[in-house]
Design a protein around this motif. Structure first.
Motif, PDB file in Angstrom:
ATOM      1  N   THR A  76      50.803  44.284  24.799  1.00 29.20           N
ATOM      2  CA  THR A  76      49.792  43.747  25.712  1.00 29.20           C
ATOM      3  C   THR A  76      48.482  43.612  24.945  1.00 29.20           C
ATOM      4  O   THR A  76      48.286  44.222  23.883  1.00 29.20           O
ATOM      5  CB  THR A  76      49.567  44.666  26.915  1.00 29.20           C
ATOM      6  OG1 THR A  76      48.993  45.906  26.450  1.00 29.20           O
ATOM      7  CG2 THR A  76      50.883  44.940  27.648  1.00 29.20           C
TER       8      THR A  76
ATOM      9  N   ARG B  36      44.600  36.073  23.917  1.00 25.86           N
ATOM     10  CA  ARG B  36      45.052  35.979  25.303  1.00 25.86           C
ATOM     11  C   ARG B  36      43.829  36.061  26.220  1.00 25.86           C
ATOM     12  O   ARG B  36      42.743  36.456  25.813  1.00 25.86           O
ATOM     13  CB  ARG B  36      46.004  37.131  25.662  1.00 25.86           C
ATOM     14  CG  ARG B  36      47.313  37.163  24.888  1.00 25.86           C
ATOM     15  CD  ARG B  36      48.253  36.058  25.345  1.00 25.86           C
ATOM     16  NE  ARG B  36      49.603  36.273  24.851  1.00 25.86           N
ATOM     17  CZ  ARG B  36      50.035  35.958  23.644  1.00 25.86           C
ATOM     18  NH1 ARG B  36      49.174  35.420  22.760  1.00 25.86           N
ATOM     19  NH2 ARG B  36      51.291  36.163  23.275  1.00 25.86           N
ATOM     20  N   GLU B  37      44.020  35.694  27.483  1.00 28.88           N
ATOM     21  CA  GLU B  37      42.938  35.844  28.449  1.00 28.88           C
ATOM     22  C   GLU B  37      42.537  37.311  28.544  1.00 28.88           C
ATOM     23  O   GLU B  37      43.382  38.207  28.602  1.00 28.88           O
ATOM     24  CB  GLU B  37      43.387  35.351  29.825  1.00 28.88           C
ATOM     25  CG  GLU B  37      42.314  35.523  30.896  1.00 28.88           C
ATOM     26  CD  GLU B  37      42.744  35.004  32.254  1.00 28.88           C
ATOM     27  OE1 GLU B  37      42.382  33.847  32.571  1.00 28.88           O
ATOM     28  OE2 GLU B  37      43.444  35.733  32.997  1.00 28.88           O
TER      29      GLU B  37
ATOM     30  N   ASN C 165      41.634  40.332  30.517  1.00 30.32           N
ATOM     31  CA  ASN C 165      41.796  40.755  31.910  1.00 30.32           C
ATOM     32  C   ASN C 165      40.915  41.960  32.205  1.00 30.32           C
ATOM     33  O   ASN C 165      40.142  42.423  31.362  1.00 30.32           O
ATOM     34  CB  ASN C 165      43.271  41.060  32.211  1.00 30.32           C
ATOM     35  CG  ASN C 165      43.830  42.153  31.301  1.00 30.32           C
ATOM     36  OD1 ASN C 165      43.100  43.009  30.810  1.00 30.32           O
ATOM     37  ND2 ASN C 165      45.149  42.119  31.081  1.00 30.32           N
ATOM     38  N   GLY C 166      41.037  42.491  33.415  1.00 28.52           N
ATOM     39  CA  GLY C 166      40.183  43.594  33.830  1.00 28.52           C
ATOM     40  C   GLY C 166      40.358  44.842  32.992  1.00 28.52           C
ATOM     41  O   GLY C 166      39.376  45.524  32.669  1.00 28.52           O
ATOM     42  N   ASP C 167      41.604  45.173  32.632  1.00 26.54           N
ATOM     43  CA  ASP C 167      41.851  46.378  31.835  1.00 26.54           C
ATOM     44  C   ASP C 167      41.172  46.295  30.466  1.00 26.54           C
ATOM     45  O   ASP C 167      40.549  47.260  30.005  1.00 26.54           O
ATOM     46  CB  ASP C 167      43.357  46.586  31.652  1.00 26.54           C
ATOM     47  CG  ASP C 167      44.050  46.967  32.947  1.00 26.54           C
ATOM     48  OD1 ASP C 167      43.355  47.462  33.860  1.00 26.54           O
ATOM     49  OD2 ASP C 167      45.281  46.751  33.052  1.00 26.54           O
TER      50      ASP C 167
ATOM     51  N   PHE D 281      38.593  34.255  30.492  1.00 22.69           N
ATOM     52  CA  PHE D 281      38.323  35.568  31.051  1.00 22.69           C
ATOM     53  C   PHE D 281      38.683  35.545  32.532  1.00 22.69           C
ATOM     54  O   PHE D 281      38.312  34.605  33.248  1.00 22.69           O
ATOM     55  CB  PHE D 281      36.844  35.932  30.900  1.00 22.69           C
ATOM     56  CG  PHE D 281      36.381  36.090  29.474  1.00 22.69           C
ATOM     57  CD1 PHE D 281      36.209  37.344  28.916  1.00 22.69           C
ATOM     58  CD2 PHE D 281      36.111  34.968  28.684  1.00 22.69           C
ATOM     59  CE1 PHE D 281      35.777  37.491  27.603  1.00 22.69           C
ATOM     60  CE2 PHE D 281      35.682  35.106  27.375  1.00 22.69           C
ATOM     61  CZ  PHE D 281      35.521  36.377  26.829  1.00 22.69           C
ATOM     62  N   SER D 282      39.387  36.561  32.994  1.00 22.50           N
ATOM     63  CA  SER D 282      39.728  36.628  34.412  1.00 22.50           C
ATOM     64  C   SER D 282      38.465  36.914  35.230  1.00 22.50           C
ATOM     65  O   SER D 282      37.440  37.356  34.701  1.00 22.50           O
ATOM     66  CB  SER D 282      40.768  37.713  34.670  1.00 22.50           C
ATOM     67  OG  SER D 282      40.189  39.001  34.518  1.00 22.50           O
ATOM     68  N   LYS D 283      38.547  36.693  36.541  1.00 25.43           N
ATOM     69  CA  LYS D 283      37.399  36.955  37.419  1.00 25.43           C
ATOM     70  C   LYS D 283      37.006  38.426  37.376  1.00 25.43           C
ATOM     71  O   LYS D 283      35.815  38.762  37.362  1.00 25.43           O
ATOM     72  CB  LYS D 283      37.735  36.534  38.846  1.00 25.43           C
ATOM     73  CG  LYS D 283      37.840  35.029  39.043  1.00 25.43           C
ATOM     74  CD  LYS D 283      38.113  34.679  40.498  1.00 25.43           C
ATOM     75  CE  LYS D 283      38.187  33.173  40.695  1.00 25.43           C
ATOM     76  NZ  LYS D 283      38.468  32.817  42.115  1.00 25.43           N
ATOM     77  N   GLU D 284      38.016  39.294  37.352  1.00 23.07           N
ATOM     78  CA  GLU D 284      37.731  40.720  37.289  1.00 23.07           C
ATOM     79  C   GLU D 284      37.036  41.076  35.977  1.00 23.07           C
ATOM     80  O   GLU D 284      36.085  41.876  35.952  1.00 23.07           O
ATOM     81  CB  GLU D 284      39.023  41.524  37.423  1.00 23.07           C
ATOM     82  CG  GLU D 284      38.806  43.034  37.428  1.00 23.07           C
ATOM     83  CD  GLU D 284      40.106  43.819  37.476  1.00 23.07           C
ATOM     84  OE1 GLU D 284      40.031  45.063  37.490  1.00 23.07           O
ATOM     85  OE2 GLU D 284      41.196  43.193  37.492  1.00 23.07           O
ATOM     86  N   ALA D 285      37.491  40.472  34.880  1.00 20.17           N
ATOM     87  CA  ALA D 285      36.876  40.739  33.582  1.00 20.17           C
ATOM     88  C   ALA D 285      35.417  40.291  33.566  1.00 20.17           C
ATOM     89  O   ALA D 285      34.535  41.011  33.086  1.00 20.17           O
ATOM     90  CB  ALA D 285      37.664  40.038  32.478  1.00 20.17           C
TER      91      ALA D 285
END
Length: 502
Positions: A284, A309-310, A312-314, A332-336
Motif C-alpha cells: 500500500t 498513487r492517490e 488517501n487519508g491514512d 489527493f482524496s477529499k479526506e487527505a
C-alpha cells in the motif's frame, strides 16, 4: 480566430474608438451574434474565399494596408493610387497545431494557417504604425492605454510586436517538430524550442536570481494546462495549496516524480537537494511511505515527497506529523486534503496523470521518441546541451553474473529496485537497499570508496543482508571489499563499458 475570448468586448471598444471592423466569416458571425457589425474581408480584397479561404488573408491589399509606412511619401502615394485603405490594428490568433491518431500527414498539414501567420509577421514588422494583438490577455491593457492617453505608446507597440513574432515563431517550431518526428532528425542545424510560459518562480537557484517555468508545446499533446497527459509533468500540474514554488523546489519535485514513477507497485520517494534520502515500495502507499521515511528519517524532514498513487487519508495523517516542503502525487482524496490543509505551509501538487514507468526506448534516433518525449536540455556557458531523455526499459538491459554464486530471488528483486534508484542519485552514486527500501545513499563524493563508506554509515547495522547498486564500475576492489565486510550480499553495477547514469 481560434480563441475568441474577449473579442466581442475588444471589437465593441475599437468601434467606439472609431475603428472600422473587417473580419473573416466565422469571427464576423460571432460578432454579429453579440450585436456588433463587421464588414467581410472581401470588401477589402475583392477576392472570394477560394481554397477554403487560405488565400484571403494573403491578398496584396491587406498586406499593403498593413505594411505601408505612414511617414513614407512613396508608400502613401502607392496606397492612394491603388485605392488601398491603411490598416491600423491586426487582431489574430490561430488554432494550436495538433496531431491526432489516425489522421494522414496531408490532413494534419491542412491545419497550417499560413495566412494568419503572414498577417502577424507583416503587422509586427510595422509596429510603429500598426497594433498587432495575438493574445486575449493583452486586449484590456491596450484598450485602457488607448482610452487614457488617446494613443498606444511606442513601448507598448514594440512589446506587442515582440510577442507577435514569438507567437509566430513558436507556431512554426511546433510544425517543424512534427515534420522532424518522421525523419528522426533529433539535432538539426537550426533549432527553435517550442516553449510556453507557465509562471514566474519565487526566485532562482539563489535568492538574487530571477526564474520562470515554461512548458513544452508538443503537437501530439493537448495544449491545455490539465489536458490528457502522456506522462506526469510539473509544467501542467495543479497547485492545490501552498506558497509559490522556487527553482530548487521544482528540481526536487521533478526528481520526486521521476523516482515514484519508476515503479508499478505503490511507491514513495523523499527527496532532499535532488537526491533521494528515502524511497520504498509497498503493498500500500502507506506502507511505502513508512518504509521510505524509515530509510533516513532525520534528513527527510523538510524534504519533497513524491507518490505514485492517490494520497488517501491514512497517508495524509502520516505526512501531517512532519514538516515537508511539498507533496506531489497524481491526486489527493477529499479526506487527505481536509487533513493536509491544516498544514498550509505544505505545498500540495496534483499532476492529474498516472505515475508509472516509461516503457519506450531512447537508444538511437527512433521515431517514437518524438514528439511525446522532448529532448532533455541543460545550459552551459554560451550554449545548450541537448540529449534524449533517460528512459530505458528493463528488457533492453542484459545482466551477467560474474561471480561463482548466483543471487537468490530476494536479492535479484532488491537489485532491480536498487538499479532503478541509483540512476536518480548524483555521482559518484552508491545505494544500499533491502526489502524494496532504500537504506543508505552515498552521493557527490570524489571517490567511489568514499561513496560506499557514506552509504554504509547511513545504513549502519541494516547494511547486513542488503544489496548495493553503483552508477559506474568499480575501478579498484576497495569499495567492493568494504561493502562485503559490512555484510552486503550482492552488487549490481554497469561494468566498465556499461550504461552509466546521467
Amino acid at each position: 480566430m481560434a480563441n475568441r475570448e474577449g473579442v466581442t468586448r475588444l471589437a465593441q471598444e475599437l468601434g467606439d474608438l472609431g475603428v472600422s471592423l473587417f473580419s473573416p466569416e466565422n469571427t464576423r458571425r460571432t460578432l454579429q451574434e453579440a450585436g456588433i457589425q463587421a464588414a467581410p474581408i472581401e470588401e477589402l480584397t475583392q477576392l472570394p474565399a477560394i481554397l477554403d479561404g487560405k488565400l484571403q488573408k494573403m491578398h496584396y491589399t491587406l498586406l499593403a494596408g498593413i505594411m505601408a509606412r505612414r511617414d513614407h511619401p512613396r508608400h502613401k502615394e502607392d496606397l492612394r493610387v491603388h485605392q488601398i485603405e491603411p490598416i491600423d490594428v491586426v487582431v489574430i490568433n490561430f488554432p494550436a497545431f495538433s496531431v491526432k491518431q489516425g489522421i494522414s500527414t496531408t490532413e494534419i498539414m491542412e491545419q497550417v494557417d499560413i495566412g494568419s501567420e503572414t498577417l502577424v509577421r507583416a503587422a509586427a514588422s510595422n509596429f510603429s504604425d500598426v497594433l498587432v494583438l495575438v493574445r486575449p490577455q493583452d486586449y484590456g491593457l491596450v484598450l485602457q492605454e488607448w482610452r487614457e492617453q488617446g494613443e498606444v505608446s511606442e513601448g507598448t507597440r514594440r512589446r506587442l510586436a515582440a510577442i507577435a513574432f514569438q507567437y509566430a515563431a513558436s507556431y512554426a517550431s511546433v510544425i517543424a517538430e512534427y515534420l522532424r518526428s518522421s525523419g528522426g532528425d533529433l539535432f538539426p542545424d537550426e533549432l527553435t524550442l517550442p516553449l510556453r510560459y507557465v509562471q514566474a518562480l519565487r526566485y532562482g537557484e539563489n535568492p538574487q536570481q530571477r526564474a520562470a517555468l515554461y512548458r513544452w508545446v508538443m503537437p501530439s499533446q493537448p495544449d491545455t494546462p490539465h489536458g490528457a497527459c502522456v506522462e506526469p509533468s510539473l509544467a501542467t500540474s495543479e497547485m492545490l495549496q501552498g506558497e509559490e514554488l522556487s527553482y530548487n523546489n521544482l528540481l526536487d519535485l521533478n526528481v520526486a516524480i521521476e523516482a515514484a514513477s519508476s515503479f508499478t507497485v505503490p511507491a514513495v520517494a523523499i527527496i532532499k537537494h535532488t537526491n533521494p534520502c528515502g524511497l520504498a515500495c509497498g503493498d500500500t502507499l502507506l506502507e511505502a511511505y513508512q518504509q521510505a521515511h524509515a530509510g533516513d528519517p532525520i534528513p527527510a524532514s523538510g524534504g519533497i515527497v513524491g507518490c505514485n498513487r492517490e494520497v488517501n487519508g491514512d497517508v495524509a495523517h502520516e505526512l501531517s506529523q512532519l514538516f515537508y516542503e511539498a507533496v506531489v502525487a497524481p491526486s489527493f482524496s477529499k479526506e487527505a486534503l481536509s487533513l493536509l490543509r491544516k498544514k498550509p505551509a505544505m505545498r500540495l501538487i496534483a499532476t492529474h496523470c498516472l505515475h508509472k514507468p516509461q516503457k519506450r526506448s531512447t537508444h538511437g534516433l527512433k521515431k517514437e521518441l518524438r514528439p511525446e518525449y522532448p529532448l532533455d536540455v541543460r545550459s552551459i556557458q554560451g550554449g545548450l546541451l541537448l540529449q534524449t531523455p533517460d528512459y530505458q526499459g528493463e528488457q533492453e538491459i542484459e545482466y551477467t553474473v560474474v561471480t561463482e554464486r548466483d543471487p537468490n530471488l530476494e536479492e535479484v528483486t532488491d537489485l532491480m529496485f536498487a538499479w532503478k534508484v541509483v540512476r536518480l542519485v548524483k555521482s559518484n552514486a552508491i545505494v544500499l537497499a533491502h526489502k524494496l527500501s532504500l537504506i543508505g545513499v552515498g552521493a557527490g563524493q570524489m571517490s567511489r570508496l568514499a561513496s560506499v563508506q557514506l552509504a554504509l554509515e547511513k545504513a549502519g547495522s541494516r547494511a547486513r543482508g542488503s544489496v548495493l547498486a553503483a552508477d559506474a564500475y568499480f575501478p579498484f576492489p576497495d569499495g567492493v571489499e568494504a561493502a562485503a565486510r559490512a555484510g552486503v550480499t550482492a552488487i549490481i553495477q554497469p561494468g566498465e563499458l556499461g550504461v552509466t547514469k546521467k
